[in-house]
Motif scaffolding. Sequence first.
Motif, PDB file in Angstrom:
ATOM      1  N   LYS A 170      56.145  54.509  23.613  1.00 45.90           N
ATOM      2  CA  LYS A 170      56.697  56.047  22.876  1.00 45.90           C
ATOM      3  C   LYS A 170      57.721  55.672  22.363  1.00 45.90           C
ATOM      4  CE  LYS A 170      56.900  61.041  24.400  1.00 45.90           C
ATOM      5  NZ  LYS A 170      56.873  61.443  24.988  1.00 45.90           N
ATOM      6  N   LEU A 171      58.081  56.524  21.336  1.00 37.11           N
ATOM      7  CA  LEU A 171      59.116  55.986  20.798  1.00 37.11           C
ATOM      8  C   LEU A 171      60.453  57.499  20.740  1.00 37.11           C
ATOM      9  CD1 LEU A 171      58.742  53.584  17.583  1.00 37.11           C
ATOM     10  CD2 LEU A 171      59.191  52.825  20.041  1.00 37.11           C
ATOM     11  N   ASN A 189      59.358  61.399  20.427  1.00 38.78           N
ATOM     12  CA  ASN A 189      58.087  62.675  21.147  1.00 38.78           C
ATOM     13  C   ASN A 189      56.853  62.645  19.840  1.00 38.78           C
ATOM     14  OD1 ASN A 189      59.137  63.770  23.653  1.00 38.78           O
ATOM     15  ND2 ASN A 189      59.733  65.253  22.100  1.00 38.78           N
ATOM     16  N   GLY A 190      55.604  62.517  20.667  1.00 39.74           N
ATOM     17  CA  GLY A 190      54.551  62.643  19.035  1.00 39.74           C
ATOM     18  C   GLY A 190      54.796  61.063  18.520  1.00 39.74           C
ATOM     19  N   VAL A 191      55.509  59.853  18.254  1.00 43.39           N
ATOM     20  CA  VAL A 191      55.504  58.869  18.051  1.00 43.39           C
ATOM     21  C   VAL A 191      55.685  57.371  18.677  1.00 43.39           C
ATOM     22  CG1 VAL A 191      56.835  57.561  16.253  1.00 43.39           C
ATOM     23  CG2 VAL A 191      56.601  59.840  16.368  1.00 43.39           C
ATOM     24  N   TYR A 192      54.194  56.851  18.532  1.00 41.88           N
ATOM     25  CA  TYR A 192      54.342  55.624  18.738  1.00 41.88           C
ATOM     26  C   TYR A 192      54.236  54.322  18.664  1.00 41.88           C
ATOM     27  CZ  TYR A 192      52.911  58.942  23.238  1.00 41.88           C
ATOM     28  OH  TYR A 192      53.602  60.115  23.959  1.00 41.88           O
ATOM     29  N   GLU A 193      54.926  53.307  19.029  1.00 41.96           N
ATOM     30  CA  GLU A 193      54.198  51.981  18.872  1.00 41.96           C
ATOM     31  C   GLU A 193      53.386  50.805  19.471  1.00 41.96           C
ATOM     32  OE1 GLU A 193      56.567  47.971  16.734  1.00 41.96           O
ATOM     33  OE2 GLU A 193      58.130  49.696  17.774  1.00 41.96           O
ATOM     34  N   VAL A 194      52.383  50.781  18.243  1.00 43.41           N
ATOM     35  CA  VAL A 194      51.417  49.730  19.440  1.00 43.41           C
ATOM     36  C   VAL A 194      51.792  48.488  19.058  1.00 43.41           C
ATOM     37  CG1 VAL A 194      49.013  48.707  18.823  1.00 43.41           C
ATOM     38  CG2 VAL A 194      49.551  51.561  17.611  1.00 43.41           C
ATOM     39  N   ILE A 195      51.662  47.288  20.164  1.00 46.27           N
ATOM     40  CA  ILE A 195      52.156  46.599  20.793  1.00 46.27           C
ATOM     41  C   ILE A 195      51.127  46.106  21.041  1.00 46.27           C
ATOM     42  CG2 ILE A 195      53.332  45.399  21.494  1.00 46.27           C
ATOM     43  CD1 ILE A 195      55.410  46.417  19.945  1.00 46.27           C
ATOM     44  N   GLY A 196      50.802  44.670  20.300  1.00 44.66           N
ATOM     45  CA  GLY A 196      49.264  43.649  20.627  1.00 44.66           C
ATOM     46  C   GLY A 196      48.743  43.331  19.079  1.00 44.66           C
ATOM     47  N   ASP A 197      47.775  43.193  19.214  1.00 45.55           N
ATOM     48  CA  ASP A 197      46.697  42.790  18.034  1.00 45.55           C
ATOM     49  C   ASP A 197      45.555  44.465  17.790  1.00 45.55           C
ATOM     50  OD1 ASP A 197      45.110  42.932  15.902  1.00 45.55           O
ATOM     51  OD2 ASP A 197      44.089  40.337  17.086  1.00 45.55           O
ATOM     52  N   GLY A 198      46.800  45.062  17.801  1.00 51.52           N
ATOM     53  CA  GLY A 198      45.061  46.513  17.825  1.00 51.52           C
ATOM     54  C   GLY A 198      44.215  46.631  15.898  1.00 51.52           C
ATOM     55  N   GLY A 199      44.784  45.277  15.446  1.00 56.41           N
ATOM     56  CA  GLY A 199      43.722  45.195  14.161  1.00 56.41           C
ATOM     57  C   GLY A 199      43.145  46.731  13.513  1.00 56.41           C
ATOM     58  N   ALA A 200      42.907  46.602  12.301  1.00 53.48           N
ATOM     59  CA  ALA A 200      43.033  47.762  12.078  1.00 53.48           C
ATOM     60  C   ALA A 200      40.932  47.385  11.600  1.00 53.48           C
ATOM     61  CB  ALA A 200      42.896  47.639  10.364  1.00 53.48           C
ATOM     62  N   VAL A 201      40.301  49.018  12.367  1.00 55.95           N
ATOM     63  CA  VAL A 201      39.025  49.155  12.596  1.00 55.95           C
ATOM     64  C   VAL A 201      38.270  49.949  11.535  1.00 55.95           C
ATOM     65  CG1 VAL A 201      36.511  50.740  14.026  1.00 55.95           C
ATOM     66  CG2 VAL A 201      38.827  49.212  14.925  1.00 55.95           C
ATOM     67  N   ASP A 202      37.761  49.081  11.006  1.00 56.87           N
ATOM     68  CA  ASP A 202      36.934  49.430   9.991  1.00 56.87           C
ATOM     69  C   ASP A 202      36.183  51.009   9.772  1.00 56.87           C
ATOM     70  OD1 ASP A 202      37.672  47.168   8.727  1.00 56.87           O
ATOM     71  OD2 ASP A 202      36.030  46.382   8.926  1.00 56.87           O
ATOM     72  N   PHE A 253      51.162  58.727  14.997  1.00 57.56           N
ATOM     73  CA  PHE A 253      52.003  60.194  14.318  1.00 57.56           C
ATOM     74  C   PHE A 253      51.421  61.103  14.817  1.00 57.56           C
ATOM     75  CE2 PHE A 253      54.481  57.243  12.114  1.00 57.56           C
ATOM     76  CZ  PHE A 253      55.555  57.351  11.894  1.00 57.56           C
ATOM     77  N   TYR A 254      51.519  61.557  16.008  1.00 56.08           N
ATOM     78  CA  TYR A 254      50.242  63.000  16.956  1.00 56.08           C
ATOM     79  C   TYR A 254      51.724  64.192  16.787  1.00 56.08           C
ATOM     80  CZ  TYR A 254      48.235  59.155  19.223  1.00 56.08           C
ATOM     81  OH  TYR A 254      47.467  58.578  19.499  1.00 56.08           O
ATOM     82  N   PHE A 255      50.690  65.399  16.022  1.00 58.10           N
ATOM     83  CA  PHE A 255      51.426  66.290  16.100  1.00 58.10           C
ATOM     84  C   PHE A 255      49.963  66.789  16.662  1.00 58.10           C
ATOM     85  CE2 PHE A 255      52.176  63.385  12.101  1.00 58.10           C
ATOM     86  CZ  PHE A 255      53.843  63.545  12.185  1.00 58.10           C
ATOM     87  N   ARG A 256      50.326  68.486  15.684  1.00 55.55           N
ATOM     88  CA  ARG A 256      49.829  69.853  16.907  1.00 55.55           C
ATOM     89  C   ARG A 256      47.806  69.615  16.175  1.00 55.55           C
ATOM     90  NH1 ARG A 256      51.591  75.256  16.098  1.00 55.55           N
ATOM     91  NH2 ARG A 256      52.975  74.025  17.575  1.00 55.55           N
ATOM     92  N   ASP A 257      47.910  69.425  15.153  1.00 58.03           N
ATOM     93  CA  ASP A 257      46.143  69.424  14.325  1.00 58.03           C
ATOM     94  C   ASP A 257      46.108  68.278  14.053  1.00 58.03           C
ATOM     95  OD1 ASP A 257      46.380  72.287  15.224  1.00 58.03           O
ATOM     96  OD2 ASP A 257      46.927  72.647  13.865  1.00 58.03           O
TER      97      ASP A 257
END
Length: 74
Positions: A15-16, A18-31, A50-54
């Motif tokens: 968590k960076l 409120n509502g903002v996170y950085e993914v560490i590791g090989d999250g790799g894009a999913v098609d 980035f997580y917002f209300r909706d």
Amino acid sequence: MITRGLQVKAVIAIKLQNGVYEVIGDGGAVDEPDREVLSPDSPTSRHFLFYFRDETIEVVARDWSFTRKMPGVG
């Protein structure tokens, strides 16, 4: 954890703000059909959520910043 077939990849979200996170590791894009790729990733790219209300926005970028402008100032 993200699983694809029998392959398991460890991922940590830090968590960076409120509502903002950085993914560490090989999250790799999913098609997924609803993703829009604007440019290829670079070796220095970082993965942000980035997580917002909706809505949720997932971004792969070198960095990000947020500047808040107050109405009537500057």
